[in-house]
Motif scaffolding. Structure first.
Motif, short mmCIF file in Angstrom:
data_model
loop_
_atom_site.label_atom_id
_atom_site.label_comp_id
_atom_site.label_asym_id
_atom_site.label_seq_id
_atom_site.Cartn_x
_atom_site.Cartn_y
_atom_site.Cartn_z
N GLU A 1 1.05 -1.35 0.28
CA GLU A 1 -0.20 -0.21 0.21
C GLU A 1 0.94 1.01 0.06
OE1 GLU A 1 1.18 -1.37 3.99
OE2 GLU A 1 0.27 -1.98 2.12
N GLU A 2 2.11 1.01 0.52
CA GLU A 2 2.81 2.53 0.42
C GLU A 2 4.64 1.96 0.74
OE1 GLU A 2 1.94 4.54 3.83
OE2 GLU A 2 2.91 3.06 5.04
N VAL A 3 5.45 3.18 0.08
CA VAL A 3 6.64 3.08 0.02
C VAL A 3 7.15 4.07 1.22
CG1 VAL A 3 9.04 3.67 -1.63
CG2 VAL A 3 6.83 2.51 -3.03
N SER A 4 7.90 3.69 1.79
CA SER A 4 8.03 4.51 3.58
C SER A 4 9.56 4.42 3.21
CB SER A 4 8.33 3.83 4.62
OG SER A 4 7.10 3.94 4.91
N ILE A 5 10.80 5.40 3.01
CA ILE A 5 12.22 6.26 2.67
C ILE A 5 12.48 7.05 3.54
CG2 ILE A 5 14.07 6.88 1.15
CD1 ILE A 5 11.18 7.46 -0.80
N ALA A 6 13.86 6.15 4.79
CA ALA A 6 14.31 6.57 5.53
C ALA A 6 15.81 7.15 5.42
CB ALA A 6 14.39 5.58 6.88
N LEU A 7 16.68 8.09 5.60
CA LEU A 7 17.58 8.66 5.74
C LEU A 7 18.19 8.54 6.87
CD1 LEU A 7 19.97 10.10 4.08
CD2 LEU A 7 18.95 12.20 4.59
N LEU A 8 19.25 7.67 7.19
CA LEU A 8 20.42 8.05 7.78
C LEU A 8 21.12 8.45 7.89
CD1 LEU A 8 19.76 3.52 9.36
CD2 LEU A 8 18.25 5.94 9.63
N GLU A 9 21.74 9.41 9.20
CA GLU A 9 23.11 10.01 8.73
C GLU A 9 23.70 9.16 10.57
OE1 GLU A 9 23.04 13.88 8.21
OE2 GLU A 9 22.04 13.75 6.62
N ASP A 10 24.68 8.78 10.43
CA ASP A 10 25.27 7.99 11.29
C ASP A 10 24.55 6.86 11.91
OD1 ASP A 10 28.24 8.77 10.90
OD2 ASP A 10 27.86 10.51 11.99
N SER A 11 23.41 6.52 11.64
CA SER A 11 22.88 5.10 12.03
C SER A 11 21.37 5.99 13.18
CB SER A 11 23.53 4.37 13.15
OG SER A 11 24.34 3.76 12.62
N ARG A 12 21.46 7.26 12.65
CA ARG A 12 20.24 8.54 13.40
C ARG A 12 18.94 9.10 11.85
NH1 ARG A 12 20.36 13.94 15.62
NH2 ARG A 12 18.88 13.81 17.23
N LEU A 13 17.98 8.33 12.23
CA LEU A 13 17.26 9.14 11.70
C LEU A 13 16.95 10.52 11.78
CD1 LEU A 13 14.72 7.96 10.05
CD2 LEU A 13 13.26 7.84 11.67
N VAL A 14 17.37 11.04 10.33
CA VAL A 14 16.96 12.05 9.75
C VAL A 14 15.35 12.75 8.93
CG1 VAL A 14 19.21 13.05 10.66
CG2 VAL A 14 18.83 12.56 7.85
N SER A 15 15.44 11.57 7.92
CA SER A 15 14.61 12.46 7.49
C SER A 15 13.51 11.15 6.97
CB SER A 15 14.91 12.77 5.68
OG SER A 15 14.17 12.68 5.15
N LEU A 16 11.95 11.33 6.60
CA LEU A 16 11.02 9.90 6.50
C LEU A 16 10.19 9.92 5.86
CD1 LEU A 16 10.23 7.13 7.66
CD2 LEU A 16 9.18 8.18 9.10
N GLN A 17 10.31 9.60 4.74
CA GLN A 17 9.35 9.56 3.35
C GLN A 17 8.33 8.96 2.98
OE1 GLN A 17 10.38 12.38 0.42
NE2 GLN A 17 12.17 13.17 0.87
N LYS A 18 6.68 9.32 2.88
CA LYS A 18 5.89 7.81 3.49
C LYS A 18 4.97 8.14 1.41
CE LYS A 18 5.39 5.67 7.71
NZ LYS A 18 5.65 4.96 7.61
N GLU A 19 4.50 7.21 1.14
CA GLU A 19 3.92 7.99 -0.22
C GLU A 19 3.01 6.51 -0.73
OE1 GLU A 19 5.18 8.74 -4.83
OE2 GLU A 19 6.65 8.12 -3.75
N SER A 20 2.06 7.14 -0.66
CA SER A 20 1.33 5.64 -0.96
C SER A 20 1.17 5.47 -3.11
CB SER A 20 -0.25 6.42 -0.99
OG SER A 20 -1.40 5.60 -1.87
N ARG A 21 1.20 4.04 -3.06
CA ARG A 21 1.66 3.70 -4.42
C ARG A 21 0.60 3.77 -5.20
NH1 ARG A 21 4.60 -2.20 -3.97
NH2 ARG A 21 5.77 -1.33 -5.91
N ASP A 22 -0.35 4.35 -5.26
CA ASP A 22 -1.31 4.57 -5.74
C ASP A 22 -1.33 6.70 -6.28
OD1 ASP A 22 -2.63 4.90 -3.81
OD2 ASP A 22 -4.73 3.71 -4.05
N SER A 23 -0.83 6.99 -5.16
CA SER A 23 -0.61 8.68 -4.80
C SER A 23 -0.36 8.92 -6.64
CB SER A 23 0.34 9.27 -4.07
OG SER A 23 1.53 9.09 -4.21
#
Length: 541
Positions: free
Chosen positions: A12-34
């Motif tokens: 149902e969705e795609v989640s994209i996480a950006l880690l800097e030195d294993s610390r979460l700094v950015s998170l984006q969630k996108e519906s696959r039919d968006s």
């Protein structure tokens, strides 16, 4: 700094996480039919003019009409309108070329929308802002096509260079290169990533961007508005295009199709780095494996804690976001109150900069820092906030602290702020306040396993449960889990998933699809009730 990109692809969705030195700094969630993603180009139709707003409402197929302001028409709207009229004319045998036309004078900056548009007029528009809250998308007719090294702007004759490229020699080199390869009447913005690149690389991307434009115009000739002409690359590739740097060590993806898309893109822009893209095949959910689920649950919500017991409270309203800084119960607080306030505020600034990126908060942000009496401390905090916000790619502006200790920040808002609810609804009572005994939950799981294997004939599957339940089932040498596998077959597995509530579970088949056992149970229960009623009726007869 070590950067990693983790991509979790679900049905149902795609989640994209950006880690800097294993610390979460950015998170984006996108519906696959968006749809209606920033950058998409549509053939649309003017629905209504609003002279009081100096804007128009445009039909792009969204349930809310999109908004196009006069200033978003772009200075070269006259050339754009003239070209589009010819391009959409069915009598024209061939598609007109921008390079062969003569650009018209710029439109008046103080003009009116009624002087340029009329109801029913067809336009090629680009999404500038996604739908937010009850508002439709915001549009522009100043089309831009974004690549890794440059941005192409039709109906423009200007070359701009990123201010982050510092050396005058490199700016001159890039300007001369781009001037020699760009088609006539196409403007170019040279991005920071173009620094040091060869003419062959820049020329290849230039041709690709021009082809995107030509394809969009060709589609428009045969389309009926509203229609999608050009779709921005998938969010994963889009994020990668904007943030990719030599600091990237790994990109992990758990979906084969997305893995191939990203591999092809990295191979295109940096063939020597193609090995950093890796296909994740572990049994544990990919976000659990990289400790992202835990960070999400601790980083979102109204209250966020950081160093030494201090915390911030984040409140959202329609017009702005408010952040309050609190010292909390600091165990290592200094004796000097002023120094203590400065230390808490400096640490809070680090966390606030992270939260703005993490939640993609935009608009007006007001931060209520702990009061400080010394002007040099307030200035130090202001400079530190500007420093930690320097890595934020969204356009922003920071004002010094007011005499009330408030800092005002404006940040570009392109997408809705990401608001993840960290509290979990009870999966058993659904708000009633009473739950079945947790001791009986293992009986429920075994019943579900029997149902899957004996009734549905599904043998190869994974059942995910809360980590505490998983630990209980696998406790001891002769564990309950081992007994179930010996009794029911060895193909199924039970695995932990940190995103599940305590008495919650889910089942994934061998193809990666979730089996809805709740629905199956309801059907089975209804059938049992029907049989029971029929039996009772027969006894009465």
């Amino acid at each position: 700094m070590r950067s990693e990109l983790i991509v979790d692809v679900k049905p149902e969705e795609v989640s994209i996480a950006l880690l800097e030195d294993s610390r979460l700094v950015s998170l984006q969630k996108e519906s696959r039919d968006s749809s209606y993603a920033v950058g998409n180009i549509y053939l649309a139709k003017v629905k209504k003019l609003m002279p009081g707003l100096n804007a128009a409402f445009i039909n792009v197929g969204y349930d809310k009409d999109a908004f196009l302001h006069y200033l978003d028409l772009g200075s070269q709207f006259s050339s754009y309108a003239s070209f589009l009229t010819k391009a959409l004319d069915k009598k024209e045998r061939t598609t007109p070329s921008i390079s062969k036309m003569k650009l018209l004078p710029d439109i008046d900056k103080q003009g009116t929308i009624a002087s340029q548009l009329s109801p029913g007029q067809a336009l090629m528009v680009q999404i500038a802002k996604e739908p937010i809250s009850s508002k439709g998308p915001r549009l522009t007719t100043e089309i831009t096509l974004t690549g890794r090294y440059m941005v192409l702007i039709p109906f423009c004759d200007k070359i701009s260079i990123s201010q982050k490229i510092k050396t005058t020699e490199e700016k001159m080199r890039l300007r001369q290169l781009v001037e020699s390869i760009r088609p006539k009447n196409f403007g170019v913005i040279i991005r920071t990533s173009a620094e040091g690149k060869r003419v062959a690389e820049l020329n290849h991307e230039m041709k690709s961007l021009v082809k995107y434009w030509d394809d969009a115009v060709a589609k428009a000739r045969n389309a009926t508005p509203p229609a999608l002409l050009y779709e921005e690359e998938s969010r994963t590739v889009g994020v990668l295009r904007d943030i990719f740097s030599p600091n990237f060590e790994n990109i992990y993806v758990n979906d084969r199709e997305a893995f191939e898309q990203i591999s092809d893109y990295v191979n295109l822009i940096a063939p020597e780095r193609k090995d950093i893209v890796k296909f994740y095949t572990g049994d544990a959910p990919i976000f659990d494996n990289f400790n992202i689920t835990r960070q999400i649950k601790s980083s979102f919500g109204k209250t966020v804690s950081f160093k030494s017991g201090a915390y911030i409270i984040i409140e959202h309203t329609e017009a702005l976001h408010v952040i309050d800084v609190n010292s909390g119960n600091r165990s290592k607080a200094t004796n000097d109150q002023e120094s203590n306030a400065l230390e808490v505020n400096m640490n809070a600034a680090d966390e606030i900069a992270r939260q703005l990126r993490l939640r993609d908060m935009g608009g007006i942000i007001v931060v209520d820092f702990i009061d400080m009496g010394k002007a040099e401390h307030r200035q130090k905090l202001y400079e530190h906030m500007r420093e930690v916000m320097a890595n934020d790619r969204a356009r922003h502006n920071i004002l010094p602290l007011s005499k009330f200790g408030l800092m005002q920040i404006t940040r570009q808002r392109v997408r809705p702020a990401l608001d993840i609810v960290t509290s979990e609804p009870c999966p058993s009572c659904y708000g009633k306040g009473e739950v079945p005994s947790s001791l009986l939950f293992t009986d429920t799981l075994k019943e579900k396993l029997h149902y899957l294997i004996d009734d549905l004939k599904v043998t190869d599957f994974k059942m995910y449960v809360h980590p505490y339940v998983d630990a209980f089932l696998k406790k001891g040498i002769i564990s309950m889990y081992r007994k179930w596998r010996m009794e029911l077959g060895r193909k199924f597995r039970i695995l932990p998933d940190q995103s599940l509530a305590y008495l919650q579970y889910k089942v994934i088949d061998s193809k990666g699809n979730e089996i809805d056992l709740k629905e199956e149970k309801d059907i089975d229960s209804s059938a049992s009730k029907t049989k029971h009623k029929a039996k009772h009726r027969n006894q009465e007869e």
